[in-house]
Design a protein around this motif. Structure first.
Motif, PDB file in Angstrom:
ATOM      1  N   TYR A 244      -2.115  12.145   5.902  1.00  0.00           N
ATOM      2  CA  TYR A 244      -2.657  10.894   5.878  1.00  0.00           C
ATOM      3  C   TYR A 244      -4.019  10.741   7.011  1.00  0.00           C
ATOM      4  CZ  TYR A 244      -2.899   5.741   6.979  1.00  0.00           C
ATOM      5  OH  TYR A 244      -3.682   4.503   7.084  1.00  0.00           O
TER       6      TYR A 244
ATOM      7  N   ASN B  41       1.451   2.873  -3.263  1.00  0.00           N
ATOM      8  CA  ASN B  41       0.148   3.354  -4.323  1.00  0.00           C
ATOM      9  C   ASN B  41       0.091   4.738  -3.917  1.00  0.00           C
ATOM     10  OD1 ASN B  41      -2.067   4.255  -5.332  1.00  0.00           O
ATOM     11  ND2 ASN B  41      -3.388   3.352  -3.394  1.00  0.00           N
TER      12      ASN B  41
ATOM     13  N   PRO C 149       0.184  -1.104   0.233  1.00  0.00           N
ATOM     14  CA  PRO C 149       0.037  -0.015  -0.152  1.00  0.00           C
ATOM     15  C   PRO C 149       0.622   1.203   0.161  1.00  0.00           C
ATOM     16  CG  PRO C 149      -0.463  -1.534   1.770  1.00  0.00           C
ATOM     17  CD  PRO C 149       0.520  -1.945   0.926  1.00  0.00           C
TER      18      PRO C 149
ATOM     19  N   ARG D 174     -11.171  10.049   7.724  1.00  0.00           N
ATOM     20  CA  ARG D 174     -11.783  10.582   6.637  1.00  0.00           C
ATOM     21  C   ARG D 174     -12.991  10.393   6.408  1.00  0.00           C
ATOM     22  NH1 ARG D 174     -10.239   6.362   2.579  1.00  0.00           N
ATOM     23  NH2 ARG D 174     -11.485   7.347   1.245  1.00  0.00           N
TER      24      ARG D 174
ATOM     25  N   CYS E 257      -2.424   7.297  -2.510  1.00  0.00           N
ATOM     26  CA  CYS E 257      -2.619   7.079  -0.783  1.00  0.00           C
ATOM     27  C   CYS E 257      -1.391   7.796  -0.424  1.00  0.00           C
ATOM     28  CB  CYS E 257      -3.135   5.711  -0.333  1.00  0.00           C
ATOM     29  SG  CYS E 257      -4.828   5.499  -0.996  1.00  0.00           S
TER      30      CYS E 257
ATOM     31  N   THR F 135       1.611   6.661   5.354  1.00  0.00           N
ATOM     32  CA  THR F 135       1.167   6.358   7.379  1.00  0.00           C
ATOM     33  C   THR F 135       2.263   7.732   7.633  1.00  0.00           C
ATOM     34  OG1 THR F 135       2.687   4.113   7.819  1.00  0.00           O
ATOM     35  CG2 THR F 135      -0.028   3.874   7.169  1.00  0.00           C
TER      36      THR F 135
ATOM     37  N   ASP G   6      -6.745   8.561   8.293  1.00  0.00           N
ATOM     38  CA  ASP G   6      -7.105   7.416   8.422  1.00  0.00           C
ATOM     39  C   ASP G   6      -8.966   6.862   7.752  1.00  0.00           C
ATOM     40  OD1 ASP G   6      -8.563   7.595  10.567  1.00  0.00           O
ATOM     41  OD2 ASP G   6      -7.060   6.506  11.965  1.00  0.00           O
ATOM     42  N   ASP G   7      -9.863   5.579   8.075  1.00  0.00           N
ATOM     43  CA  ASP G   7     -10.943   5.850   7.934  1.00  0.00           C
ATOM     44  C   ASP G   7     -11.448   6.176   8.206  1.00  0.00           C
ATOM     45  OD1 ASP G   7      -9.656   4.726   4.931  1.00  0.00           O
ATOM     46  OD2 ASP G   7     -10.752   2.608   5.988  1.00  0.00           O
TER      47      ASP G   7
END
Length: 218
Positions: free
Chosen positions: A74, A63, A60, A80, A66, A69, A76-77
């Motif tokens: 950055y 990517n 990841p 977001r 994205c 981290t 996280d869900d």
């Protein structure tokens, strides 16, 4: 040279090209269902796009869409997909209030410190002026400009010196003797112990204070 084609043959060829049928391969049932399914339609478009379809599942961090981290961008869900706008607005207002309170406290501290410094400066200047006046009074120039009388010619107050206290004592003695004379006149004006007009007991109208004491020289 240009090819000589009969007019009828040219017309027949163009008419045939324009009216010929375009045959398409019929779509299968899976393809027709894929057109109605949004996920399959998007996946199919991704597979058919230029550059092929690639999914970043193994690594990841590689990517490009994205951030890593350890990056500041950055999220996280949980962050977001945070939808509690009331709490977010309350937090924003609370943070603004804290900043305003800190700014007001800083200004208040600066104004207080400036006011304290101003008063300290005024007090320091006052003591400096007092010391300067005391030094001038003890100087030779002040003695040359000293008055010949022991009182202030403007306010008529006695001077704060031994001569001024002595002058005050002399004035008090004059007033004391005047009081004694008034009392003696009152007592000698009649030989009886009562008032001749009213017949009442005679009243001592002149009160004599205590005799003033002479000042001591320091």
């Amino acid at each position: 040279m240009a090819e000589n084609i009969p007019q009828d043959a040219a017309f027949e060829r163009s008419y045939k090209d324009e009216t010929s049928f375009i045959n398409h391969v019929p779509k299968t049932r899976e393809e027709r269902e894929a057109l109605r399914d949004k996920d399959k339609l998007e996946k199919g478009r991704l597979e058919e796009r230029k550059g092929c379809y690639y999914k970043y599942n193994e690594n990841p961090d590689s990517n490009i869409l994205c951030p890593p981290t350890n990056s500041l961008a950055y999220q996280d869900d949980t962050e977001r997909f945070y939808r509690d706008f009331a709490a977010e607005e309350y937090g924003r207002r609370l943070e603004k209030k804290y900043k305003d309170d800190e700014r007001y406290a800083k200004k208040r501290s600066e104004f207080s410190e400036r006011e304290v410094n101003r008063w300290n400066k005024m007090e320091r200047e006052y003591h400096e002026n007092e010391a300067k006046q005391a030094a001038l009074q003890d100087s030779i120039a002040a003695k040359r400009n000293s008055s010949s009388v022991n009182y202030n010619v403007i306010t008529l107050k006695y001077a704060n010196t031994h001569g001024g206290q002595l002058l005050k004592y002399e004035d008090d003695i004059i007033r004391y003797r005047a009081t004694l004379r008034g009392r003696a006149l009152e007592q000698k004006m009649s030989s009886v112990e009562y008032d001749l007009l009213t017949g009442d007991e005679k009243i001592d109208r002149v009160q004599v204070d205590k005799k003033p004491e002479p000042p001591t020289e320091n």
